[in-house]
Write a protein that holds these residues in place. Sequence first.
Motif, PDB file in Angstrom:
ATOM      1  N   PRO A 195       0.819  -1.234   0.000  1.00 24.80           N
ATOM      2  CA  PRO A 195       0.000   0.000   0.000  1.00 24.80           C
ATOM      3  C   PRO A 195       0.843   1.270   0.000  1.00 24.80           C
ATOM      4  O   PRO A 195       0.510   2.248  -0.678  1.00 24.80           O
ATOM      5  CB  PRO A 195      -0.813  -0.118   1.296  1.00 24.80           C
ATOM      6  N   VAL A 196       1.955   1.240   0.729  1.00 27.15           N
ATOM      7  CA  VAL A 196       2.838   2.413   0.759  1.00 27.15           C
ATOM      8  C   VAL A 196       3.409   2.658  -0.636  1.00 27.15           C
ATOM      9  O   VAL A 196       3.437   3.781  -1.129  1.00 27.15           O
ATOM     10  CB  VAL A 196       3.981   2.198   1.784  1.00 27.15           C
ATOM     11  N   ALA A 197       3.815   1.567  -1.274  1.00 29.54           N
ATOM     12  CA  ALA A 197       4.366   1.699  -2.622  1.00 29.54           C
ATOM     13  C   ALA A 197       3.316   2.264  -3.566  1.00 29.54           C
ATOM     14  O   ALA A 197       3.602   3.139  -4.377  1.00 29.54           O
ATOM     15  CB  ALA A 197       4.849   0.338  -3.120  1.00 29.54           C
ATOM     16  N   LEU A 198       2.077   1.800  -3.431  1.00 29.03           N
ATOM     17  CA  LEU A 198       1.003   2.302  -4.289  1.00 29.03           C
ATOM     18  C   LEU A 198       0.780   3.783  -4.058  1.00 29.03           C
ATOM     19  O   LEU A 198       0.573   4.554  -4.976  1.00 29.03           O
ATOM     20  CB  LEU A 198      -0.293   1.525  -4.012  1.00 29.03           C
ATOM     21  N   LEU A 199       0.856   4.180  -2.794  1.00 29.59           N
ATOM     22  CA  LEU A 199       0.670   5.583  -2.448  1.00 29.59           C
ATOM     23  C   LEU A 199       1.734   6.440  -3.120  1.00 29.59           C
ATOM     24  O   LEU A 199       1.449   7.476  -3.724  1.00 29.59           O
ATOM     25  CB  LEU A 199       0.741   5.723  -0.923  1.00 29.59           C
ATOM     26  N   LEU A 200       2.982   5.987  -3.046  1.00 24.90           N
ATOM     27  CA  LEU A 200       4.079   6.745  -3.638  1.00 24.90           C
ATOM     28  C   LEU A 200       3.913   6.830  -5.148  1.00 24.90           C
ATOM     29  O   LEU A 200       4.195   7.859  -5.750  1.00 24.90           O
ATOM     30  CB  LEU A 200       5.415   6.074  -3.301  1.00 24.90           C
ATOM     31  N   LEU A 201       3.418   5.754  -5.746  1.00 26.59           N
ATOM     32  CA  LEU A 201       3.275   5.734  -7.192  1.00 26.59           C
ATOM     33  C   LEU A 201       2.201   6.693  -7.664  1.00 26.59           C
ATOM     34  O   LEU A 201       2.133   7.025  -8.833  1.00 26.59           O
ATOM     35  CB  LEU A 201       2.947   4.313  -7.656  1.00 26.59           C
ATOM     36  N   GLN A 202       1.330   7.135  -6.762  1.00 25.81           N
ATOM     37  CA  GLN A 202       0.241   7.999  -7.184  1.00 25.81           C
ATOM     38  C   GLN A 202       0.558   9.482  -7.046  1.00 25.81           C
ATOM     39  O   GLN A 202      -0.290  10.315  -7.329  1.00 25.81           O
ATOM     40  CB  GLN A 202      -1.014   7.676  -6.372  1.00 25.81           C
ATOM     41  N   VAL A 203       1.768   9.787  -6.600  1.00 31.45           N
ATOM     42  CA  VAL A 203       2.125  11.196  -6.517  1.00 31.45           C
ATOM     43  C   VAL A 203       2.088  11.786  -7.925  1.00 31.45           C
ATOM     44  O   VAL A 203       2.719  11.260  -8.832  1.00 31.45           O
ATOM     45  CB  VAL A 203       3.527  11.365  -5.898  1.00 31.45           C
ATOM     46  N   PRO A 204       1.309  12.866  -8.126  1.00 28.31           N
ATOM     47  CA  PRO A 204       1.180  13.404  -9.475  1.00 28.31           C
ATOM     48  C   PRO A 204       2.523  13.898  -9.990  1.00 28.31           C
ATOM     49  O   PRO A 204       3.361  14.346  -9.226  1.00 28.31           O
ATOM     50  CB  PRO A 204       0.202  14.578  -9.302  1.00 28.31           C
ATOM     51  N   GLY A 205       2.702  13.800 -11.278  1.00 30.23           N
ATOM     52  CA  GLY A 205       3.920  14.325 -11.872  1.00 30.23           C
ATOM     53  C   GLY A 205       4.979  13.265 -12.053  1.00 30.23           C
ATOM     54  O   GLY A 205       5.636  13.224 -13.073  1.00 30.23           O
ATOM     55  N   CYS A 206       5.157  12.380 -11.052  1.00 28.85           N
ATOM     56  CA  CYS A 206       6.164  11.347 -11.220  1.00 28.85           C
ATOM     57  C   CYS A 206       5.493   9.998 -11.423  1.00 28.85           C
ATOM     58  O   CYS A 206       6.079   8.966 -11.229  1.00 28.85           O
ATOM     59  CB  CYS A 206       7.134  11.306 -10.046  1.00 28.85           C
ATOM     60  N   SER A 207       4.220  10.037 -11.815  1.00 31.56           N
ATOM     61  CA  SER A 207       3.501   8.787 -12.003  1.00 31.56           C
ATOM     62  C   SER A 207       3.664   8.296 -13.433  1.00 31.56           C
ATOM     63  O   SER A 207       3.588   9.067 -14.381  1.00 31.56           O
ATOM     64  CB  SER A 207       2.032   9.015 -11.692  1.00 31.56           C
ATOM     65  N   SER A 208       3.896   6.989 -13.555  1.00 32.38           N
ATOM     66  CA  SER A 208       3.960   6.398 -14.883  1.00 32.38           C
ATOM     67  C   SER A 208       2.590   6.055 -15.414  1.00 32.38           C
ATOM     68  O   SER A 208       2.431   5.690 -16.557  1.00 32.38           O
ATOM     69  CB  SER A 208       4.806   5.122 -14.831  1.00 32.38           C
ATOM     70  N   LEU A 209       1.590   6.179 -14.530  1.00 33.37           N
ATOM     71  CA  LEU A 209       0.219   5.848 -14.898  1.00 33.37           C
ATOM     72  C   LEU A 209      -0.695   6.831 -14.187  1.00 33.37           C
ATOM     73  O   LEU A 209      -0.556   7.051 -12.977  1.00 33.37           O
ATOM     74  CB  LEU A 209      -0.094   4.418 -14.454  1.00 33.37           C
ATOM     75  N   SER A 210      -1.595   7.462 -14.913  1.00 30.03           N
ATOM     76  CA  SER A 210      -2.485   8.417 -14.260  1.00 30.03           C
ATOM     77  C   SER A 210      -3.857   8.372 -14.910  1.00 30.03           C
ATOM     78  O   SER A 210      -4.027   7.847 -16.007  1.00 30.03           O
ATOM     79  CB  SER A 210      -1.922   9.830 -14.342  1.00 30.03           C
ATOM     80  N   GLY A 211      -4.813   8.907 -14.208  1.00 29.21           N
ATOM     81  CA  GLY A 211      -6.183   8.934 -14.711  1.00 29.21           C
ATOM     82  C   GLY A 211      -6.975   9.889 -13.853  1.00 29.21           C
ATOM     83  O   GLY A 211      -6.404  10.653 -13.069  1.00 29.21           O
ATOM     84  N   PRO A 212      -8.290   9.867 -13.968  1.00 30.38           N
ATOM     85  CA  PRO A 212      -9.107  10.720 -13.102  1.00 30.38           C
ATOM     86  C   PRO A 212      -9.173  10.116 -11.704  1.00 30.38           C
ATOM     87  O   PRO A 212      -9.228   8.894 -11.571  1.00 30.38           O
ATOM     88  CB  PRO A 212     -10.482  10.678 -13.776  1.00 30.38           C
ATOM     89  N   ASN A 213      -9.117  10.951 -10.678  1.00 28.91           N
ATOM     90  CA  ASN A 213      -9.253  10.444  -9.312  1.00 28.91           C
ATOM     91  C   ASN A 213     -10.638   9.877  -9.079  1.00 28.91           C
ATOM     92  O   ASN A 213     -10.795   8.950  -8.289  1.00 28.91           O
ATOM     93  CB  ASN A 213      -9.016  11.569  -8.295  1.00 28.91           C
ATOM     94  N   SER A 214     -11.604  10.479  -9.721  1.00 29.23           N
ATOM     95  CA  SER A 214     -12.971  10.024  -9.494  1.00 29.23           C
ATOM     96  C   SER A 214     -13.796  10.294 -10.751  1.00 29.23           C
ATOM     97  O   SER A 214     -13.447  11.138 -11.573  1.00 29.23           O
ATOM     98  CB  SER A 214     -13.587  10.734  -8.296  1.00 29.23           C
ATOM     99  N   THR A 215     -14.867   9.564 -10.867  1.00 31.15           N
ATOM    100  CA  THR A 215     -15.781   9.783 -11.973  1.00 31.15           C
ATOM    101  C   THR A 215     -17.181   9.397 -11.519  1.00 31.15           C
ATOM    102  O   THR A 215     -17.334   8.756 -10.493  1.00 31.15           O
ATOM    103  CB  THR A 215     -15.346   9.008 -13.225  1.00 31.15           C
ATOM    104  N   MET A 216     -18.169   9.820 -12.291  1.00 31.41           N
ATOM    105  CA  MET A 216     -19.547   9.658 -11.832  1.00 31.41           C
ATOM    106  C   MET A 216     -20.446   9.246 -12.988  1.00 31.41           C
ATOM    107  O   MET A 216     -20.258   9.676 -14.117  1.00 31.41           O
ATOM    108  CB  MET A 216     -20.016  10.991 -11.257  1.00 31.41           C
ATOM    109  N   GLY A 217     -21.422   8.407 -12.687  1.00 29.63           N
ATOM    110  CA  GLY A 217     -22.409   8.015 -13.682  1.00 29.63           C
ATOM    111  C   GLY A 217     -23.773   7.915 -13.036  1.00 29.63           C
ATOM    112  O   GLY A 217     -23.910   8.102 -11.820  1.00 29.63           O
ATOM    113  N   THR A 218     -24.782   7.629 -13.833  1.00 26.90           N
ATOM    114  CA  THR A 218     -26.119   7.435 -13.288  1.00 26.90           C
ATOM    115  C   THR A 218     -26.586   6.025 -13.615  1.00 26.90           C
ATOM    116  O   THR A 218     -26.142   5.422 -14.596  1.00 26.90           O
ATOM    117  CB  THR A 218     -27.124   8.438 -13.879  1.00 26.90           C
ATOM    118  N   VAL A 219     -27.469   5.514 -12.790  1.00 27.03           N
ATOM    119  CA  VAL A 219     -27.997   4.166 -12.968  1.00 27.03           C
ATOM    120  C   VAL A 219     -28.582   4.025 -14.376  1.00 27.03           C
ATOM    121  O   VAL A 219     -29.333   4.886 -14.826  1.00 27.03           O
ATOM    122  CB  VAL A 219     -29.062   3.865 -11.896  1.00 27.03           C
ATOM    123  N   GLY A 220     -28.194   2.974 -15.069  1.00 28.01           N
ATOM    124  CA  GLY A 220     -28.678   2.729 -16.422  1.00 28.01           C
ATOM    125  C   GLY A 220     -27.827   3.387 -17.488  1.00 28.01           C
ATOM    126  O   GLY A 220     -27.924   3.042 -18.655  1.00 28.01           O
TER     127      GLY A 220
END
Length: 189
Positions: free
Chosen positions: A11-36
């Motif tokens: 988990p610590v490693a995952l946390l470090l990997l999510q630091v913006p800017g030095c991440s090799s993989l990034s995306g939206p922190n959150s997203t939203m949809g509606t039922v259906g």
Amino acid sequence: MTPGNGRPWLPVALLLLQVPGCSSLSGPNSTMGTVGGSLSVQCRYKEKFRETAKYWCKTPCLRDIVVTKEADREVRTGRVSIRDHRADLTFTVTLENLTEDDAGTYRCGMDTSGLPGYMIDLTFRVVVSVSPGELCTPLPQHVVTACHRVPHRSLLSNIYFLLLVFLEVPVLLSMLSAVLWVNRPQGSW
Ligand SMILES: *[C@@H]1O[C@H](CO)[C@@H](O)[C@H](O)[C@H]1NC(C)=O
Ligand SMILES: *[C@@H]1O[C@H](CO)[C@@H](O)[C@H](O)[C@H]1NC(C)=O
């Protein structure tokens, strides 16, 4: 790849990997949809992972994992599909026919644990929320906007109703009494 399998530093490693800017993989922190409805999540990766398998899973990522190992070919598991656009270094995940159970924490991931210099998979956490999609639920912005329009409409019709009562009804009444006055039986009043 899976947390809690005897590697407590993960988990610590995952946390470090999510630091913006030095991440090799990034995306939206959150997203939203509606039922259906449906929603898409785009995750972006560094060029050196172009050939690496990409995946999407709901935490704790023990099952329901969709994996793509090829370029530009959609891989589907039920309502979830994934496609790796290697030309622009992104992969897209689409969730269709959303249910409230689809809400939760997901991960974009890359199968880097086999690559030299990587002991774990690189992942990015994406929080998915699903709103019921009924009118006047407070959550999503577009629904809130729709809610503002409803009282607006009924306010207008209230104003029309008040005009009807306070202007048109007295006018009609006075016209009616004028007609009655003109047509009154002569001599009987
Ligand atoms: C995502 O979360 C990180 C850390 O929590 C934050 O620094 C970053 O600004 C967030 N990005 C977006 C697009 O909200
Ligand atoms: C979503 O629902 C529609 C209508 O019920 C159905 O035709 C379609 O196949 C569903 N899509 C998926 C990916 O399950």
